[in-house]
Write an enzyme that holds these catalytic residues in place. Structure first.
Site, PDB file in Angstrom:
ATOM      1  N   HIS A 238      38.187  49.934  71.252  1.00  0.00           N
ATOM      2  CA  HIS A 238      38.866  51.066  71.900  1.00  0.00           C
ATOM      3  C   HIS A 238      38.655  52.373  71.131  1.00  0.00           C
ATOM      4  O   HIS A 238      38.167  53.372  71.657  1.00  0.00           O
ATOM      5  CB  HIS A 238      40.375  50.813  71.958  1.00  0.00           C
ATOM      6  CG  HIS A 238      40.780  49.557  72.639  1.00  0.00           C
ATOM      7  ND1 HIS A 238      40.791  49.412  73.992  1.00  0.00           N
ATOM      8  CD2 HIS A 238      41.229  48.370  72.138  1.00  0.00           C
ATOM      9  CE1 HIS A 238      41.228  48.209  74.317  1.00  0.00           C
ATOM     10  NE2 HIS A 238      41.502  47.551  73.206  1.00  0.00           N
ATOM     11  N   ASP A 239      39.096  52.360  69.868  1.00  0.00           N
ATOM     12  CA  ASP A 239      39.193  53.628  69.132  1.00  0.00           C
ATOM     13  C   ASP A 239      37.835  54.203  68.751  1.00  0.00           C
ATOM     14  O   ASP A 239      37.672  55.428  68.671  1.00  0.00           O
ATOM     15  CB  ASP A 239      40.045  53.427  67.871  1.00  0.00           C
ATOM     16  CG  ASP A 239      41.499  53.171  68.216  1.00  0.00           C
ATOM     17  OD1 ASP A 239      41.904  53.503  69.344  1.00  0.00           O
ATOM     18  OD2 ASP A 239      42.218  52.645  67.353  1.00  0.00           O
TER      19      ASP A 239
END
Ligand code: BDR
Ligand code: CA
Length: 308
Positions: A238-239
C-alpha cells in the site's frame, strides 16, 4: 536533476518500512524528515520503528519527530495482528542510537515547509496533517503537494466501507481532504495492484545485505497474514505506491476528483467518496487508478538493492 523535497508522515508498519526505504534509496527524492503517528501500532512503537529504519538505511542525518498518540476524537484502536505486536514483524533489533528530534512532528513539518517547497507523503492516519492545518492554517498554501495512502472506492479493509488510515481518524481525514493543497490519494483500488510475490521476497533475501534480510524477514509474517486474509501470499505494498508516484509521476495513471470523507453513518464511518464525475477531471486533487505491477516490483527490487 531537481529533487523533490519530502516529509514522510508514517506509522511503521511493514509496508511503511518498504516505503521509507524506497524513499531513502531514491535520488529523485530528498527526505528531509520522518514524522511518526499512531496507527498500525502505538506512537512509542511507530516512533521507535522510524528510528530503527533510518538507522538500518544508515541515514542518521534524517530527523525523526514524534507525532500524535491518538486520533482527533477518541482513543487509538490498533491493528496489532497485521504488522506484528511491534509493527515491524517482531524481529530483534538493537536499540537505535538516532535520537528523536526535539520538535514534535507538526512543529518540525511547519519549520520544513517554510524553508523550501516540500511535499508531504502521508502513509498513516492523517492526524498529524490535520493538526498541522489547525495549528498553522497557512500550511494549506505553503505545502507544495500531499500524497496520501488512504481510502477505497470498491471495498474497505477494516469495514466494508473504510480503509484503515481513514477509519483510524475520519475527522482528521475529512479536514485534510477539505484542504485546498494539491493532493493525490492512493486508495485500496490502486494499492491492491502493487504486489510483491514470493520470488520478489526471495530476491530481497538473496541481496545478502542488512536491508535485504530485514525486509524479507518483516514481509514473511505479512505474507502469512495475506494468505489468511486474501487467500494468497502476495503482499500488498500500500504505502510504497505513494512514494513510487513521486519517483516516477508517469508510473501511475491518475484521475481528477473531489474527495469527501464520511464521519457519521452507522455502517459507513471512514468511507471515502472519490467523485470521479467529469466536472472534476481538471481538479488539483487526483486519485491513483492503475499501475503496472511488474514495473513497480522491479523498481522495489532495484532500489532496495542500493543499500550496502
Ligand atoms: C494502510 O493501513 C496500514 O495497515 C498500512 O500500513 C497502510 O498504510 C492500508 O490500509
Ligand atoms: Ca501505514
Amino acid at each position: 536533476m531537481a529533487r523533490t523535497r519530502v516529509i514522510v508522515d508514517t506509522d511503521p508498519g511493514v509496508d511503511d518500512a518498504v516505503a521509507i526505504l524506497l524513499a531513502l534509496a531514491s535520488e529523485e527524492l530528498e527526505v528531509v524528515a520522518i514524522t511518526s503517528v499512531a496507527g498500525n501500532v502505538g506512537i512509542d512503537a511507530t516512533t521507535l520503528n522510524a528510528r530503527r529504519l533510518v538507522e538500518l538505511a544508515q541515514r542518521p542525518d534524517v530527523p525523526v519527530a514524534r507525532g500524535s498518540a491518538r486520533p482527533l476524537n477518541g482513543d487509538p484502536q490498533l491493528e496489532v495482528s497485521v504488522h506484528g505486536a511491534d509493527g515491524l514483524g517482531d524481529l530483534v533489533w538493537d536499540e537505535p542510537q538516532v535520537p528523536e528530534h526535539e520538535l514534535d512532528a507538526v512543529d518540525l513539518q511547519y519549520r520544513l515547509i517554510t524553508e523550501a517547497p516540500t511535499t508531504i507523503v502521508a502513509i498513516g492516519p492523517l492526524t498529524n496533517l490535520a493538526n498541522l492545518l489547525s495549528r498553522y492554517p497557512q500550511a494549506e498554501s505553503l505545502v507544495e503537494r500531499v500524497v496520501i495512502m488512504g481510502g477505497a472506492s470498491f471495498e474497505g479493509n477494516v469495514t466494508p466501507a473504510a480503509e484503515f488510515n481513514i477509519w483510524f481518524d475520519p475527522e482528521a481525514a475529512a479536514a485534510v481532504a477539505a484542504a485546498r493543497w494539491p493532493m493525490t490519494f492512493m486508495p485500496l483500488d490502486l494499492t491492491h495492484q502493487a504486489l510483491l510475490n514470493d520470488e520478489d521476497l526471495a530476491h530481497l533475501r538473496g541481496l545478502d545485505t542488512a536491508v535485504g534480510h530485514r525486509v524479507a524477514a518483516m514481509l514473511e509474517p505479512y505474507a502469512l497474514f495475506h494468505d489468511e486474509w486474501y487467500g494468497n501470499r502476495d503482499v500488498i505494498m500500500h504505502d510504497a505506491t505513494a512514494v513510487y508516484e513521486l519517483i516516477d509521476p508517469t508510473a501511475i495513471e491518475k484521475q481528477g476528483v473531489a474527495v469527501t470523507v464520511e464521519t457519521g453513518g452507522e455502517h459507513s464511518r471512514g468511507a471515502t467518496w472519490f467523485d470521479r464525475r467529469r466536472a472534476n477531471s481538471n481538479s488539483t486533487t487526483t486519485v491513483g487508478v492503475t499501475l503496472d505491477n511488474d514495473r513497480f516490483a522491479s523498481v522495489i527490487r532495484e532500489r532496495l538493492a542500493r543499500f550496502a
